[in-house]
Structures are given as structure tokens and as C-alpha cells.
Motif scaffolding. Structure first.
Motif, PDB file in Angstrom:
ATOM      1  N   LYS A   1     -32.259 117.071 -43.673  1.00  0.00           N
ATOM      2  CA  LYS A   1     -32.488 117.817 -42.438  1.00  0.00           C
ATOM      3  C   LYS A   1     -31.267 118.680 -42.193  1.00  0.00           C
ATOM      4  N   ARG A   2     -31.502 119.863 -41.659  1.00  0.00           N
ATOM      5  CA  ARG A   2     -30.383 120.690 -41.221  1.00  0.00           C
ATOM      6  C   ARG A   2     -30.746 121.314 -39.893  1.00  0.00           C
ATOM      7  N   ILE A   3     -29.744 121.472 -39.060  1.00  0.00           N
ATOM      8  CA  ILE A   3     -29.911 122.139 -37.772  1.00  0.00           C
ATOM      9  C   ILE A   3     -29.005 123.362 -37.833  1.00  0.00           C
TER      10      ILE A   3
ATOM     11  N   PHE B   1     -27.796 113.803 -44.921  1.00  0.00           N
ATOM     12  CA  PHE B   1     -28.013 113.380 -46.298  1.00  0.00           C
ATOM     13  C   PHE B   1     -28.255 111.872 -46.321  1.00  0.00           C
ATOM     14  N   THR B   2     -28.870 111.371 -47.387  1.00  0.00           N
ATOM     15  CA  THR B   2     -28.988 109.924 -47.579  1.00  0.00           C
ATOM     16  C   THR B   2     -27.991 109.489 -48.643  1.00  0.00           C
ATOM     17  N   THR B   3     -27.525 108.249 -48.509  1.00  0.00           N
ATOM     18  CA  THR B   3     -26.688 107.658 -49.551  1.00  0.00           C
ATOM     19  C   THR B   3     -26.682 106.149 -49.385  1.00  0.00           C
ATOM     20  N   ASN B   4     -26.023 105.488 -50.304  1.00  0.00           N
ATOM     21  CA  ASN B   4     -25.894 104.035 -50.232  1.00  0.00           C
ATOM     22  C   ASN B   4     -24.731 103.659 -49.320  1.00  0.00           C
ATOM     23  N   THR B   5     -24.954 102.701 -48.456  1.00  0.00           N
ATOM     24  CA  THR B   5     -23.914 102.203 -47.565  1.00  0.00           C
ATOM     25  C   THR B   5     -22.720 101.694 -48.371  1.00  0.00           C
TER      26      THR B   5
ATOM     27  N   ASN C   1     -12.691 114.747 -53.794  1.00  0.00           N
ATOM     28  CA  ASN C   1     -13.703 114.187 -54.701  1.00  0.00           C
ATOM     29  C   ASN C   1     -15.009 114.907 -54.406  1.00  0.00           C
ATOM     30  N   ILE C   2     -15.628 115.482 -55.429  1.00  0.00           N
ATOM     31  CA  ILE C   2     -16.849 116.262 -55.243  1.00  0.00           C
ATOM     32  C   ILE C   2     -17.994 115.566 -55.961  1.00  0.00           C
ATOM     33  N   LYS C   3     -19.154 115.588 -55.333  1.00  0.00           N
ATOM     34  CA  LYS C   3     -20.325 114.937 -55.903  1.00  0.00           C
ATOM     35  C   LYS C   3     -21.554 115.807 -55.689  1.00  0.00           C
ATOM     36  N   ALA C   4     -22.381 115.917 -56.728  1.00  0.00           N
ATOM     37  CA  ALA C   4     -23.671 116.593 -56.594  1.00  0.00           C
ATOM     38  C   ALA C   4     -24.636 115.639 -55.899  1.00  0.00           C
ATOM     39  N   MET C   5     -25.417 116.177 -54.993  1.00  0.00           N
ATOM     40  CA  MET C   5     -26.388 115.387 -54.229  1.00  0.00           C
ATOM     41  C   MET C   5     -27.709 116.141 -54.186  1.00  0.00           C
ATOM     42  N   LEU C   6     -28.745 115.431 -53.774  1.00  0.00           N
ATOM     43  CA  LEU C   6     -29.995 116.100 -53.455  1.00  0.00           C
ATOM     44  C   LEU C   6     -29.759 116.975 -52.224  1.00  0.00           C
ATOM     45  N   PRO C   7     -30.606 117.937 -51.971  1.00  0.00           N
ATOM     46  CA  PRO C   7     -30.425 118.785 -50.784  1.00  0.00           C
ATOM     47  C   PRO C   7     -30.438 117.946 -49.509  1.00  0.00           C
ATOM     48  N   PRO C   8     -29.875 118.480 -48.434  1.00  0.00           N
ATOM     49  CA  PRO C   8     -29.919 117.723 -47.179  1.00  0.00           C
ATOM     50  C   PRO C   8     -31.361 117.457 -46.761  1.00  0.00           C
TER      51      PRO C   8
ATOM     52  N   LEU D   1     -25.595 110.235 -43.977  1.00  0.00           N
ATOM     53  CA  LEU D   1     -24.356 111.001 -43.839  1.00  0.00           C
ATOM     54  C   LEU D   1     -24.678 112.212 -42.970  1.00  0.00           C
ATOM     55  N   LYS D   2     -23.982 112.333 -41.860  1.00  0.00           N
ATOM     56  CA  LYS D   2     -24.169 113.475 -40.955  1.00  0.00           C
ATOM     57  C   LYS D   2     -22.932 114.359 -41.057  1.00  0.00           C
ATOM     58  N   PHE D   3     -23.138 115.572 -41.512  1.00  0.00           N
ATOM     59  CA  PHE D   3     -22.048 116.546 -41.646  1.00  0.00           C
ATOM     60  C   PHE D   3     -22.150 117.552 -40.503  1.00  0.00           C
ATOM     61  N   VAL D   4     -21.027 117.801 -39.850  1.00  0.00           N
ATOM     62  CA  VAL D   4     -20.955 118.805 -38.787  1.00  0.00           C
ATOM     63  C   VAL D   4     -19.923 119.845 -39.202  1.00  0.00           C
TER      64      VAL D   4
END
Length: 140
Positions: free
Chosen positions: A40-42, A49-53, A31-38, A119-122
Motif C-alpha cells: 500500500k502507498r499513500i 511492506f510485509t516482512t518477517n518479524t 544494508n540494501i535489500k530487494a523486496m516485493l513492491p509496497p 514495515l511502514k515507511f514515512v
């Protein structure tokens, strides 16, 4: 081959107004979704990313953290897909870290809104496409 993957890909990511995140549905389909940019990135390893719980995406990541994110520079027809895992974070430290003025438009109760999460993506690997060629790379 890219001389400096982190710099090349980081620059591409930072210039995009849209990011795409992918999760796995209960029946095993992406499932793919367009989001605002992250927010923060390291490097090219960690993205926030932010999203609704209460969102479908948060529920899918809780069940299966396998994920990918994609950034596309349509002007120069190049892009990068990063593969890794997504974690749903609800602790105050991470929520405060990426909170921005104006977020009450989405989360009316503020940074403590129970329907606001991070949402934290690694990333573990990626695939970069440019000049009609693709290359896969590992991320340490």
C-alpha cells in the motif's frame, strides 16, 4: 523540474515489480535489500511492506529507524530514492490492512502469525533521476 512530483513518482513506483529498502547495520553501514513492491502507498509519503518479524531488517529498523527506499525504471533509466524512517508494526489493524490471499506461503499461521509484521515507511524527502539529471525535493 517535475510539474507534479507525486504523479510522476507515483506512476514510476506503481509500474515496478521490485523495490529496494535500506536500513543501517549495527556498525553503521547501509544494508540494501530487494523486496516485493509496497502493499500500500499513500501518495509518495507512506509505504507499507510485509516482512518477517524475526528478520534482520526488522531488528535493524527497531534499533535505528533511519531508512530509504528506491524504485528504478531500468527501461527508461530513471529512478527515485525516498529518505525517511521505517517503523515495525505488529498490530492486527495494520497486518490485516495489507494481508493478501496467498500470504500463508510466507506466513503459514495466517494474518495472526507472530513472524508476520508490517514495515511502514514515512518519507521526508527524495531525489529523482531522469534524463541525465537529478533533483531533490521535500515531502510534506
Amino acid at each position: 523540474m517535475m510539474r507534479d512530483a507525486e504523479k510522476t513518482i507515483g506512476n514510476l513506483i506503481d509500474k515496478q515489480g521490485v523495490s529496494y529498502i535500506a536500513s543501517i547495520s549495527e556498525d553503521g553501514f547501509p544494508n540494501i535489500k530487494a523486496m516485493l513492491p509496497p502493499r500500500k502507498r499513500i501518495g509518495i509519503k507512506e509505504f507499507y511492506f510485509t516482512t518477517n518479524t524475526s528478520s534482520m531488517r526488522a531488528a535493524q529498523y527497531r534499533k535505528n529507524p533511519n531508512a530509504s527506499i528506491y524504485f528504478c525504471d531500468k527501461r527508461f533509466f530513471r529512478g527515485v530514492m525516498l529518505v525517511g524512517s521505517m517503523e515495525v508494526l505488529e498490530d492486527s489493524e495494520n497486518k490485516e490492512m495489507i494481508w493478501r490471499e496467498g500470504d500463508t506461503m510466507y506466513y503459514p499461521l495466517g494474518v495472526t502469525d507472530p513472524d508476520y509484521c508490517v514495515l511502514k515507511f514515512v518519507a521526508t524527502s527524495g531525489r529523482y533521476y531522469s534524463n541525465f539529471k537529478s533533483e531533490t525535493f521535500e515531502i510534506n
